[in-house]
Design a protein around this motif. Structure first.
Motif, PDB file in Angstrom:
ATOM      1  N   GLU A 105       0.836  -1.317  -0.476  1.00  0.00           N
ATOM      2  CA  GLU A 105       0.009   0.113   0.190  1.00  0.00           C
ATOM      3  C   GLU A 105       0.927   1.248  -0.123  1.00  0.00           C
ATOM      4  O   GLU A 105       0.543   1.848  -0.870  1.00  0.00           O
ATOM      5  N   ILE A 106       1.621   1.209   0.414  1.00  0.00           N
ATOM      6  CA  ILE A 106       2.795   2.123   0.938  1.00  0.00           C
ATOM      7  C   ILE A 106       3.782   2.935  -0.668  1.00  0.00           C
ATOM      8  O   ILE A 106       3.830   3.606  -1.109  1.00  0.00           O
ATOM      9  N   GLN A 107       4.221   1.546  -1.129  1.00  0.00           N
ATOM     10  CA  GLN A 107       4.195   1.571  -2.480  1.00  0.00           C
ATOM     11  C   GLN A 107       2.888   1.976  -3.518  1.00  0.00           C
ATOM     12  O   GLN A 107       3.005   1.706  -4.183  1.00  0.00           O
ATOM     13  N   HIS A 108       1.974   1.902  -3.213  1.00  0.00           N
ATOM     14  CA  HIS A 108       0.642   2.122  -3.818  1.00  0.00           C
ATOM     15  C   HIS A 108       0.599   0.982  -5.229  1.00  0.00           C
ATOM     16  O   HIS A 108       0.486   1.325  -6.101  1.00  0.00           O
ATOM     17  N   VAL A 109       0.903  -0.042  -4.792  1.00  0.00           N
ATOM     18  CA  VAL A 109       0.455  -0.809  -5.483  1.00  0.00           C
ATOM     19  C   VAL A 109      -1.102  -0.992  -5.781  1.00  0.00           C
ATOM     20  O   VAL A 109      -2.066  -0.882  -4.774  1.00  0.00           O
ATOM     21  N   GLU A 110      -1.378  -1.911  -6.892  1.00  0.00           N
ATOM     22  CA  GLU A 110      -2.777  -1.332  -6.596  1.00  0.00           C
ATOM     23  C   GLU A 110      -3.848  -2.801  -6.092  1.00  0.00           C
ATOM     24  O   GLU A 110      -2.958  -3.534  -5.959  1.00  0.00           O
ATOM     25  N   LYS A 111      -4.462  -2.362  -5.445  1.00  0.00           N
ATOM     26  CA  LYS A 111      -5.283  -3.315  -4.579  1.00  0.00           C
ATOM     27  C   LYS A 111      -5.549  -4.647  -5.164  1.00  0.00           C
ATOM     28  O   LYS A 111      -5.011  -5.374  -3.939  1.00  0.00           O
ATOM     29  N   ALA A 112      -6.082  -5.215  -6.282  1.00  0.00           N
ATOM     30  CA  ALA A 112      -5.890  -6.412  -6.308  1.00  0.00           C
ATOM     31  C   ALA A 112      -4.698  -7.740  -7.031  1.00  0.00           C
ATOM     32  O   ALA A 112      -4.996  -8.541  -6.507  1.00  0.00           O
ATOM     33  N   ARG A 113      -3.777  -6.510  -7.245  1.00  0.00           N
ATOM     34  CA  ARG A 113      -2.413  -7.186  -7.689  1.00  0.00           C
ATOM     35  C   ARG A 113      -1.734  -7.189  -5.794  1.00  0.00           C
ATOM     36  O   ARG A 113      -1.153  -8.520  -5.910  1.00  0.00           O
ATOM     37  N   ARG A 114      -1.963  -5.832  -5.078  1.00  0.00           N
ATOM     38  CA  ARG A 114      -1.251  -6.021  -3.789  1.00  0.00           C
ATOM     39  C   ARG A 114      -1.672  -7.923  -2.894  1.00  0.00           C
ATOM     40  O   ARG A 114      -1.447  -8.315  -2.747  1.00  0.00           O
ATOM     41  N   ARG A 115      -3.726  -7.218  -3.351  1.00  0.00           N
ATOM     42  CA  ARG A 115      -4.274  -8.929  -2.552  1.00  0.00           C
ATOM     43  C   ARG A 115      -3.457  -9.832  -2.999  1.00  0.00           C
ATOM     44  O   ARG A 115      -2.917 -11.353  -2.333  1.00  0.00           O
ATOM     45  N   GLU A 116      -3.769 -10.433  -4.108  1.00  0.00           N
ATOM     46  CA  GLU A 116      -3.072 -11.939  -4.689  1.00  0.00           C
ATOM     47  C   GLU A 116      -1.373 -11.516  -4.873  1.00  0.00           C
ATOM     48  O   GLU A 116      -1.468 -12.861  -4.269  1.00  0.00           O
ATOM     49  N   VAL A 117      -0.632 -10.979  -4.345  1.00  0.00           N
ATOM     50  CA  VAL A 117       0.423 -11.137  -4.320  1.00  0.00           C
ATOM     51  C   VAL A 117       0.330 -11.740  -2.603  1.00  0.00           C
ATOM     52  O   VAL A 117       1.032 -12.495  -2.427  1.00  0.00           O
ATOM     53  N   ALA A 118      -0.288 -11.239  -1.642  1.00  0.00           N
ATOM     54  CA  ALA A 118      -0.242 -11.101  -0.260  1.00  0.00           C
ATOM     55  C   ALA A 118      -0.255 -12.879  -0.096  1.00  0.00           C
ATOM     56  O   ALA A 118      -0.172 -13.274   0.264  1.00  0.00           O
TER      57      ALA A 118
END
Length: 262
Positions: A105-118
């Motif tokens: 989030e701090i890196q401003h990654v798009e929400k769908a992408r960051r949740r996929e990675v997580a």
């Protein structure tokens, strides 16, 4: 390629009170960590190990000398570096999934992408069924596994670790060391690790740097010429472990008036 470099770095701290004496934590430290290398740092308590990590992360600045990450001088926190501490520091009001996405989030990654990675990382670290749980619902080992997932989710070039497993029991520590080692090896990550655990240093690292008492200086480099860096449980069983531990104990003068804390 050199990922992390300390170039004749000295760090001094001003007196805490008027009339007191300042402290030089580290002096003339020269270190280079290559791409994909894991380097462990050991030394007496108070010798400046954590100071080095603070300088590498950009949380502090050297008094003299310079620190570089990927060839650029470190002047403040940057997205190329992730920092994993002894405590998990999970946010109690966020779910485990949302904790892992925090750095992205701090890196401003798009929400769908960051949740996929997580989610992929939580599956990898055996927490896939706990994505909607909160930190207080997890054991200490599970919380630290989530902290590891949060660190790796940022896809850093350099991973800094300050005794990340020291608060865990021996069995849980070995499991997490295994997860970390495989991730660093598979992802070809560069890591700089502080530890008081000599076996952990040998099991995880390509090189071990030994620091002197304060002001901390690098007094010896030990190359860990053992296979299975991606499998510390196997590496621990090698016959060479005993002689390496004895060498490190001798360098640290353990049992003769000086010792490691923790």
């Amino acid at each position: 390629m050199i990922r992390l470099q300390f170039d004749r770095v000295t760090k001094s701290f001003a007196p805490q009170r008027r009339g007191g004496e300042g402290v030089t934590a580290i002096a003339d430290v020269d270190v280079r960590v290559e791409d994909g290398e894991v380097v462990a740092l050991i030394g007496p308590s108070g010798c400046g190990k954590s100071t080095l990590l603070n300088l590498a992360s950009g949380l502090d600045r050297p008094t003299r000398g310079r620190v570089f990450v990927d060839g650029a001088e470190v002047t403040g926190p940057n997205s190329h570096v992730a920092f994993m501490l002894q405590r998990d520091l999970l946010l109690p009001w966020r779910s485990i999934l949302d904790n892992v996405t925090f750095g992205q989030e701090i890196q401003h990654v798009e929400k769908a992408r960051r949740r996929e990675v997580a989610r992929k990382l939580l599956d990898k670290y055996h927490l896939g069924e706990f994505v909607d749980h909160y930190p207080h619902q997890l054991s200490g080992g599970m919380r630290q596994r989530a902290a590891l997932a949060r660190t790796m989710a940022m896809d850093p070039d350099v991973v800094l670790m300050d005794e990340p497993f020291s608060a865990l029991d021996a069995q849980t520590k070995m499991v997490l060391q295994q997860d970390l080692a495989r991730t660093l090896f598979e992802e070809k990550k560069t890591a700089f690790l502080i530890t008081h655990d000599l076996v952990e240093a040998i099991a995880l690292a390509d090189r071990i740097l030994v620091m002197s008492r304060r002001p901390g200086r690098i007094v010896r480099e030990i190359r860990v010429d053992l296979p299975d860096r991606d499998n510390p449980m196997v590496r621990r069983q090698r016959n060479e472990m005993g002689s390496l531990i004895a060498e490190l104990m001798s360098l640290l003068d353990i049992g003769h008036g000086d010792h490691l804390d923790g």
